[in-house]
Design an enzyme around this catalytic site. Structure first.
Site, short mmCIF file in Angstrom:
data_model
loop_
_atom_site.label_atom_id
_atom_site.label_comp_id
_atom_site.label_asym_id
_atom_site.label_seq_id
_atom_site.Cartn_x
_atom_site.Cartn_y
_atom_site.Cartn_z
N TYR A 23 -2.81 -8.98 16.29
CA TYR A 23 -1.77 -8.49 17.19
C TYR A 23 -1.65 -9.40 18.41
CZ TYR A 23 -2.41 -4.63 14.04
OH TYR A 23 -2.51 -3.90 12.89
N LYS A 25 -12.33 -4.89 2.12
CA LYS A 25 -11.81 -4.04 3.18
C LYS A 25 -12.75 -2.85 3.33
CE LYS A 25 -7.78 -1.32 4.50
NZ LYS A 25 -6.40 -0.95 4.16
N LYS A 58 -11.71 -7.62 6.21
CA LYS A 58 -11.15 -6.72 7.22
C LYS A 58 -12.11 -5.57 7.47
CE LYS A 58 -7.29 -3.63 7.69
NZ LYS A 58 -6.28 -2.92 7.00
N CYS A 67 -3.96 6.14 0.05
CA CYS A 67 -3.41 4.86 -0.39
C CYS A 67 -3.04 4.84 -1.87
CB CYS A 67 -4.42 3.74 -0.09
SG CYS A 67 -4.85 3.63 1.65
N CYS A 71 0.86 -1.18 0.00
CA CYS A 71 0.00 0.00 0.00
C CYS A 71 0.90 1.23 0.00
CB CYS A 71 -0.91 0.02 1.23
SG CYS A 71 -2.25 1.23 1.08
N ARG A 78 -3.43 3.65 12.60
CA ARG A 78 -2.96 4.86 11.93
C ARG A 78 -2.01 5.64 12.82
NH1 ARG A 78 -8.55 6.30 8.63
NH2 ARG A 78 -8.55 4.31 7.49
N ARG A 102 -11.10 7.65 3.59
CA ARG A 102 -10.83 6.61 2.60
C ARG A 102 -12.11 6.05 1.96
NH1 ARG A 102 -5.58 6.52 3.84
NH2 ARG A 102 -4.73 5.56 5.73
N SER A 117 -6.52 -3.29 14.58
CA SER A 117 -5.97 -2.57 15.73
C SER A 117 -7.04 -2.16 16.75
CB SER A 117 -5.20 -1.34 15.24
OG SER A 117 -6.03 -0.51 14.43
N CYS A 175 -0.08 4.25 1.64
CA CYS A 175 -0.47 5.28 2.61
C CYS A 175 0.60 5.58 3.66
CB CYS A 175 -1.80 4.93 3.27
SG CYS A 175 -1.76 3.44 4.27
C1 PBG Z 1 -3.00 0.25 4.90
C2 PBG Z 1 -3.56 -0.56 6.00
C3 PBG Z 1 -4.38 -0.16 7.08
C4 PBG Z 1 -4.53 -1.29 7.90
C5 PBG Z 1 -3.82 -2.33 7.28
N1 PBG Z 1 -3.27 -1.86 6.11
C6 PBG Z 1 -4.93 1.17 7.45
C7 PBG Z 1 -5.99 1.79 6.65
O1 PBG Z 1 -6.48 1.28 5.65
O2 PBG Z 1 -6.33 2.91 7.02
C8 PBG Z 1 -5.28 -1.34 9.20
C9 PBG Z 1 -4.86 -2.42 10.14
C10 PBG Z 1 -5.34 -2.29 11.53
O3 PBG Z 1 -6.15 -1.41 11.88
O4 PBG Z 1 -4.90 -3.09 12.36
N2 PBG Z 1 -3.89 0.69 3.95
#
Ligand code: PBG
Length: 325
Positions: free
Chosen positions: A313, A195, A248, A130, A120, A205, A217, A274, A122
Protein backbone atom coordinates in the site's frame (compact mmCIF):
# COMPACT_ATOMS: atom_id res chain seq x y z
CA UNK A 1 41.74 -10.27 7.99
CA UNK A 2 41.05 -8.96 11.45
CA UNK A 3 41.19 -5.65 13.28
CA UNK A 4 43.25 -3.45 13.12
CA UNK A 5 44.29 -4.47 9.55
CA UNK A 6 40.66 -4.82 8.47
CA UNK A 7 38.29 -1.98 9.34
CA UNK A 8 34.71 -2.31 7.99
CA UNK A 9 34.15 1.40 8.69
CA UNK A 10 36.56 2.29 5.85
CA UNK A 11 33.84 1.63 3.29
CA UNK A 12 31.20 3.53 5.25
CA UNK A 13 33.04 6.86 5.21
CA UNK A 14 30.77 8.65 2.76
CA UNK A 15 27.61 8.07 0.75
CA UNK A 16 29.43 7.36 -2.52
CA UNK A 17 31.44 4.55 -0.91
CA UNK A 18 28.34 3.19 0.79
CA UNK A 19 26.42 3.24 -2.48
CA UNK A 20 29.26 1.41 -4.26
CA UNK A 21 28.95 -1.59 -1.97
CA UNK A 22 25.20 -1.50 -1.44
CA UNK A 23 23.93 -5.06 -1.88
CA UNK A 24 20.19 -4.44 -2.20
CA UNK A 25 18.30 -1.78 -4.09
CA UNK A 26 14.68 -0.92 -4.43
CA UNK A 27 13.11 0.43 -7.57
CA UNK A 28 9.52 1.63 -8.14
CA UNK A 29 9.03 -0.87 -10.96
CA UNK A 30 9.35 -3.72 -8.43
CA UNK A 31 6.27 -2.48 -6.55
CA UNK A 32 2.60 -3.42 -7.06
CA UNK A 33 -0.10 -1.17 -5.59
CA UNK A 34 -3.31 -2.86 -4.34
CA UNK A 35 -6.52 -1.03 -5.34
CA UNK A 36 -10.05 -1.50 -3.96
CA UNK A 37 -12.79 -0.91 -6.49
CA UNK A 38 -16.36 -0.18 -5.43
CA UNK A 39 -19.70 0.40 -7.19
CA UNK A 40 -21.01 3.87 -7.95
CA UNK A 41 -19.69 7.02 -9.61
CA UNK A 42 -17.30 9.67 -8.36
CA UNK A 43 -16.59 7.68 -5.17
CA UNK A 44 -13.35 7.88 -3.21
CA UNK A 45 -13.62 6.75 0.42
CA UNK A 46 -10.67 6.49 2.74
CA UNK A 47 -10.37 3.18 4.63
CA UNK A 48 -10.53 4.00 8.35
CA UNK A 49 -7.79 1.60 9.43
CA UNK A 50 -5.56 2.36 6.42
CA UNK A 51 -4.85 6.12 6.16
CA UNK A 52 -3.98 7.07 2.59
CA UNK A 53 -5.78 4.03 1.10
CA UNK A 54 -9.09 4.61 -0.71
CA UNK A 55 -11.89 2.49 -2.04
CA UNK A 56 -12.84 4.05 -5.36
CA UNK A 57 -15.37 3.67 -8.13
CA UNK A 58 -14.31 2.51 -11.59
CA UNK A 59 -14.35 6.05 -13.06
CA UNK A 60 -11.54 7.08 -10.64
CA UNK A 61 -9.09 4.48 -11.91
CA UNK A 62 -7.73 6.50 -14.82
CA UNK A 63 -6.60 9.24 -12.46
CA UNK A 64 -5.22 6.70 -9.99
CA UNK A 65 -3.21 5.05 -12.77
CA UNK A 66 -1.68 8.42 -13.71
CA UNK A 67 -0.66 8.94 -10.06
CA UNK A 68 1.02 5.53 -10.08
CA UNK A 69 2.90 6.22 -13.30
CA UNK A 70 4.05 9.60 -11.95
CA UNK A 71 5.54 7.72 -8.99
CA UNK A 72 7.24 5.19 -11.29
CA UNK A 73 4.83 2.43 -10.23
CA UNK A 74 3.69 0.41 -13.24
CA UNK A 75 1.63 -2.38 -11.70
CA UNK A 76 -1.57 -2.60 -9.65
CA UNK A 77 -3.53 -5.50 -8.16
CA UNK A 78 -7.32 -5.21 -8.10
CA UNK A 79 -9.77 -6.18 -5.36
CA UNK A 80 -13.50 -5.76 -5.90
CA UNK A 81 -16.44 -4.86 -3.69
CA UNK A 82 -19.45 -6.25 -5.55
CA UNK A 83 -22.97 -4.81 -5.37
CA UNK A 84 -24.40 -8.13 -4.17
CA UNK A 85 -23.02 -11.23 -2.50
CA UNK A 86 -24.35 -14.80 -2.66
CA UNK A 87 -23.35 -18.25 -1.33
CA UNK A 88 -21.36 -19.19 -4.45
CA UNK A 89 -19.70 -15.82 -4.97
CA UNK A 90 -21.07 -15.54 -8.50
CA UNK A 91 -20.09 -11.86 -8.70
CA UNK A 92 -16.46 -12.99 -8.88
CA UNK A 93 -16.81 -14.29 -12.44
CA UNK A 94 -19.63 -12.05 -13.73
CA UNK A 95 -18.81 -10.71 -17.20
CA UNK A 96 -19.81 -7.27 -16.04
CA UNK A 97 -18.51 -7.70 -12.48
CA UNK A 98 -16.75 -4.92 -10.63
CA UNK A 99 -13.20 -6.18 -11.28
CA UNK A 100 -13.95 -7.04 -14.90
CA UNK A 101 -15.15 -3.45 -15.47
CA UNK A 102 -12.14 -2.08 -13.61
CA UNK A 103 -9.76 -4.05 -15.83
CA UNK A 104 -11.39 -2.69 -19.00
CA UNK A 105 -11.28 0.86 -17.64
CA UNK A 106 -7.58 0.61 -16.82
CA UNK A 107 -6.75 -0.99 -20.15
CA UNK A 108 -8.58 1.85 -21.95
CA UNK A 109 -7.34 4.73 -19.86
CA UNK A 110 -3.80 3.60 -18.98
CA UNK A 111 -2.59 0.78 -21.22
CA UNK A 112 0.95 1.17 -19.80
CA UNK A 113 -0.23 -0.19 -16.44
CA UNK A 114 0.15 -3.90 -15.77
CA UNK A 115 -3.08 -5.13 -14.24
CA UNK A 116 -2.88 -8.01 -11.79
CA UNK A 117 -6.12 -9.43 -10.37
CA UNK A 118 -6.68 -11.15 -7.06
CA UNK A 119 -8.56 -14.38 -7.73
CA UNK A 120 -10.65 -15.34 -4.71
CA UNK A 121 -14.28 -15.69 -3.68
CA UNK A 122 -14.28 -14.15 -0.19
CA UNK A 123 -15.28 -10.65 -1.32
CA UNK A 124 -18.21 -12.15 -3.27
CA UNK A 125 -19.62 -14.80 -0.92
CA UNK A 126 -22.27 -13.81 1.64
CA UNK A 127 -20.54 -16.02 4.24
CA UNK A 128 -17.13 -14.42 3.56
CA UNK A 129 -15.16 -17.64 3.05
CA UNK A 130 -12.77 -18.08 0.13
CA UNK A 131 -14.62 -21.08 -1.30
CA UNK A 132 -18.10 -22.56 -1.46
CA UNK A 133 -19.58 -24.37 1.50
CA UNK A 134 -20.92 -27.86 2.03
CA UNK A 135 -22.60 -27.55 5.40
CA UNK A 136 -20.19 -25.33 7.29
CA UNK A 137 -17.09 -26.78 5.62
CA UNK A 138 -15.25 -24.91 2.85
CA UNK A 139 -15.24 -27.47 0.03
CA UNK A 140 -12.04 -27.66 -1.98
CA UNK A 141 -12.92 -29.40 -5.22
CA UNK A 142 -16.20 -27.64 -6.02
CA UNK A 143 -14.43 -24.31 -5.47
CA UNK A 144 -11.78 -25.00 -8.12
CA UNK A 145 -14.15 -24.58 -11.04
CA UNK A 146 -15.39 -21.24 -9.70
CA UNK A 147 -11.84 -19.99 -9.23
CA UNK A 148 -10.90 -21.05 -12.75
CA UNK A 149 -13.99 -19.29 -14.14
CA UNK A 150 -13.02 -16.17 -12.20
CA UNK A 151 -9.44 -16.18 -13.45
CA UNK A 152 -10.70 -16.77 -17.00
CA UNK A 153 -13.14 -13.85 -16.83
CA UNK A 154 -10.33 -11.58 -15.58
CA UNK A 155 -7.99 -12.68 -18.37
CA UNK A 156 -10.73 -12.27 -20.97
CA UNK A 157 -11.37 -8.74 -19.70
CA UNK A 158 -7.66 -8.01 -20.27
CA UNK A 159 -5.85 -8.80 -17.00
CA UNK A 160 -2.10 -9.17 -17.49
CA UNK A 161 -1.50 -11.51 -14.52
CA UNK A 162 -3.93 -13.51 -12.37
CA UNK A 163 -3.14 -14.10 -8.69
CA UNK A 164 -5.10 -16.79 -6.84
CA UNK A 165 -5.21 -16.08 -3.09
CA UNK A 166 -7.79 -18.62 -1.90
CA UNK A 167 -5.39 -21.41 -0.78
CA UNK A 168 -7.51 -24.27 -2.19
CA UNK A 169 -5.42 -27.31 -3.17
CA UNK A 170 -4.96 -27.76 -6.92
CA UNK A 171 -6.17 -24.34 -8.00
CA UNK A 172 -3.06 -23.34 -9.93
CA UNK A 173 -3.33 -26.41 -12.20
CA UNK A 174 -7.05 -25.84 -12.71
CA UNK A 175 -6.55 -22.16 -13.61
CA UNK A 176 -3.61 -22.93 -15.92
CA UNK A 177 -5.61 -25.59 -17.80
CA UNK A 178 -8.63 -23.31 -18.17
CA UNK A 179 -6.59 -20.36 -19.43
CA UNK A 180 -4.73 -22.58 -21.90
CA UNK A 181 -7.97 -24.07 -23.26
CA UNK A 182 -9.15 -20.55 -24.01
CA UNK A 183 -6.04 -19.39 -25.87
CA UNK A 184 -4.74 -17.47 -22.88
CA UNK A 185 -1.54 -19.44 -22.43
CA UNK A 186 0.48 -16.20 -22.24
CA UNK A 187 -1.26 -14.96 -19.08
CA UNK A 188 1.02 -15.68 -16.09
CA UNK A 189 -0.13 -16.95 -12.70
CA UNK A 190 1.28 -15.25 -9.62
CA UNK A 191 0.34 -17.75 -6.94
CA UNK A 192 -0.21 -16.80 -3.32
CA UNK A 193 1.72 -20.05 -2.77
CA UNK A 194 2.52 -19.50 0.89
CA UNK A 195 -0.28 -17.61 2.58
CA UNK A 196 -0.56 -17.79 6.34
CA UNK A 197 -3.72 -17.55 8.48
CA UNK A 198 -2.63 -14.16 9.79
CA UNK A 199 -4.04 -11.51 12.09
CA UNK A 200 -2.24 -8.93 9.95
CA UNK A 201 -5.10 -9.05 7.40
CA UNK A 202 -7.49 -7.26 9.77
CA UNK A 203 -7.61 -3.82 8.09
CA UNK A 204 -7.93 -5.43 4.63
CA UNK A 205 -11.07 -7.23 5.73
CA UNK A 206 -12.59 -3.84 6.63
CA UNK A 207 -11.48 -2.38 3.31
CA UNK A 208 -12.76 -5.27 1.20
CA UNK A 209 -15.66 -6.22 3.49
CA UNK A 210 -14.67 -9.90 3.43
CA UNK A 211 -14.37 -11.08 7.04
CA UNK A 212 -15.73 -14.63 7.41
CA UNK A 213 -19.21 -14.58 8.96
CA UNK A 214 -18.41 -17.67 11.05
CA UNK A 215 -15.22 -19.52 11.96
CA UNK A 216 -11.87 -18.48 10.48
CA UNK A 217 -9.60 -19.34 7.57
CA UNK A 218 -7.33 -21.80 9.37
CA UNK A 219 -8.66 -24.84 7.51
CA UNK A 220 -7.20 -23.47 4.25
CA UNK A 221 -4.56 -20.82 5.04
CA UNK A 222 -1.27 -21.99 6.56
CA UNK A 223 -0.33 -22.31 10.21
CA UNK A 224 2.11 -19.48 11.10
CA UNK A 225 4.22 -22.04 12.96
CA UNK A 226 5.26 -23.91 9.81
CA UNK A 227 8.15 -23.27 7.45
CA UNK A 228 8.94 -26.69 5.95
CA UNK A 229 5.30 -26.88 4.87
CA UNK A 230 5.88 -23.63 2.95
CA UNK A 231 8.37 -25.49 0.75
CA UNK A 232 5.80 -28.22 0.04
CA UNK A 233 3.15 -25.63 -0.87
CA UNK A 234 5.58 -23.85 -3.17
CA UNK A 235 6.72 -27.11 -4.79
CA UNK A 236 3.12 -28.01 -5.61
CA UNK A 237 2.48 -24.63 -7.21
CA UNK A 238 5.66 -24.87 -9.29
CA UNK A 239 4.56 -28.30 -10.53
CA UNK A 240 1.08 -26.97 -11.28
CA UNK A 241 2.44 -24.16 -13.44
CA UNK A 242 2.88 -21.05 -11.30
CA UNK A 243 5.06 -18.31 -12.82
CA UNK A 244 5.66 -16.29 -9.64
CA UNK A 245 5.57 -17.54 -6.03
CA UNK A 246 4.21 -15.22 -3.37
CA UNK A 247 4.74 -15.19 0.39
CA UNK A 248 2.19 -13.38 2.57
CA UNK A 249 2.45 -11.55 4.96
CA UNK A 250 5.99 -10.24 4.45
CA UNK A 251 7.77 -8.82 7.50
CA UNK A 252 6.78 -11.48 10.02
CA UNK A 253 7.76 -14.10 7.41
CA UNK A 254 11.13 -12.85 6.10
CA UNK A 255 12.63 -16.26 6.92
CA UNK A 256 10.09 -17.89 4.58
CA UNK A 257 10.90 -15.42 1.78
CA UNK A 258 14.60 -16.22 2.21
CA UNK A 259 13.98 -19.98 2.13
CA UNK A 260 11.86 -19.81 -1.00
CA UNK A 261 14.45 -17.60 -2.66
CA UNK A 262 17.16 -20.18 -1.92
CA UNK A 263 15.14 -23.26 -2.88
CA UNK A 264 13.32 -22.10 -6.05
CA UNK A 265 14.38 -20.35 -9.21
CA UNK A 266 11.03 -18.71 -9.96
CA UNK A 267 10.57 -15.00 -9.16
CA UNK A 268 9.47 -14.41 -5.57
CA UNK A 269 6.83 -11.86 -4.57
CA UNK A 270 5.98 -10.76 -1.03
CA UNK A 271 2.79 -9.07 0.14
CA UNK A 272 3.38 -6.35 2.73
CA UNK A 273 -0.16 -6.62 4.04
CA UNK A 274 -2.72 -4.22 5.45
CA UNK A 275 -1.85 -4.71 9.14
CA UNK A 276 1.85 -4.19 8.46
CA UNK A 277 0.98 -0.93 6.68
CA UNK A 278 -1.49 0.20 9.36
CA UNK A 279 1.02 -0.26 12.19
CA UNK A 280 3.57 2.01 10.52
CA UNK A 281 0.91 4.63 9.72
CA UNK A 282 -0.46 4.57 13.27
CA UNK A 283 2.92 4.92 14.96
CA UNK A 284 3.85 7.72 12.56
CA UNK A 285 0.59 9.58 13.26
CA UNK A 286 1.47 9.46 16.95
CA UNK A 287 4.87 10.93 16.12
CA UNK A 288 6.63 7.86 17.47
CA UNK A 289 8.56 6.93 14.32
CA UNK A 290 9.80 8.63 11.15
CA UNK A 291 7.29 7.24 8.65
CA UNK A 292 9.32 7.62 5.46
CA UNK A 293 12.45 6.04 6.90
CA UNK A 294 10.58 3.16 8.51
CA UNK A 295 8.70 2.56 5.24
CA UNK A 296 11.91 2.53 3.20
CA UNK A 297 13.78 0.32 5.66
CA UNK A 298 10.86 -2.14 5.86
CA UNK A 299 10.48 -2.49 2.10
CA UNK A 300 14.24 -2.79 1.68
CA UNK A 301 14.31 -5.60 4.25
CA UNK A 302 11.74 -7.52 2.21
CA UNK A 303 13.93 -7.17 -0.88
CA UNK A 304 17.04 -8.16 1.10
CA UNK A 305 15.28 -11.32 2.30
CA UNK A 306 14.88 -12.30 -1.35
CA UNK A 307 11.67 -10.86 -2.78
CA UNK A 308 11.88 -9.61 -6.37
CA UNK A 309 8.42 -8.06 -6.26
CA UNK A 310 6.66 -6.31 -3.36
CA UNK A 311 2.92 -5.76 -3.14
CA UNK A 312 2.46 -2.76 -0.85
CA UNK A 313 0.00 0.00 0.00
CA UNK A 314 3.10 2.24 0.23
CA UNK A 315 3.89 1.75 -3.48
CA UNK A 316 3.17 5.33 -4.57
CA UNK A 317 4.82 6.94 -1.52
CA UNK A 318 7.88 4.73 -1.87
CA UNK A 319 8.01 5.31 -5.61
CA UNK A 320 7.95 9.09 -5.15
CA UNK A 321 10.65 8.88 -2.49
CA UNK A 322 12.88 6.84 -4.79
CA UNK A 323 12.34 9.12 -7.78
CA UNK A 324 13.23 12.18 -5.72
CA UNK A 325 16.30 10.59 -4.10
C1 PBG B 1 -8.41 -12.58 -0.18
C2 PBG B 1 -7.26 -11.77 0.27
C3 PBG B 1 -6.95 -11.30 1.57
C4 PBG B 1 -5.82 -10.49 1.44
C5 PBG B 1 -5.46 -10.52 0.08
N1 PBG B 1 -6.34 -11.34 -0.59
C6 PBG B 1 -7.67 -11.45 2.86
C7 PBG B 1 -7.71 -12.75 3.54
O1 PBG B 1 -7.18 -13.77 3.11
O2 PBG B 1 -8.37 -12.77 4.57
C8 PBG B 1 -5.15 -9.71 2.53
C9 PBG B 1 -4.36 -8.53 2.10
C10 PBG B 1 -3.97 -7.58 3.17
O3 PBG B 1 -4.18 -7.80 4.37
O4 PBG B 1 -3.43 -6.53 2.82
N2 PBG B 1 -8.42 -13.90 0.21
Amino acid sequence: MVFPEYRPRRMRRNETLRALIRETRLSPDQLILPLFVMPGKGKREEVGSMPGVYRMSVDQLGREAQDCLAAGVKSVILFGLPEKKDPMGSGAHARDGIVQRAIRELKNRAPEITVVTDVCLCEYTDHGHCGCLIGDRVDNDTTLELLAKTALSHAQAGADIVAPSDMMDGRVAEIRATLDEHDLSMVPIMSYAVKYASAFYGPFRDAADCAPQFGDRRSYQMDPANSREALREATLDVEEGADILMVKPAVAYLDIIARLHDEFDLPIAAYHVSGEYAMIKAAAQKGWIDEKRVMAETLLSIRRAGADIILTYFAKEMGRLLLNA
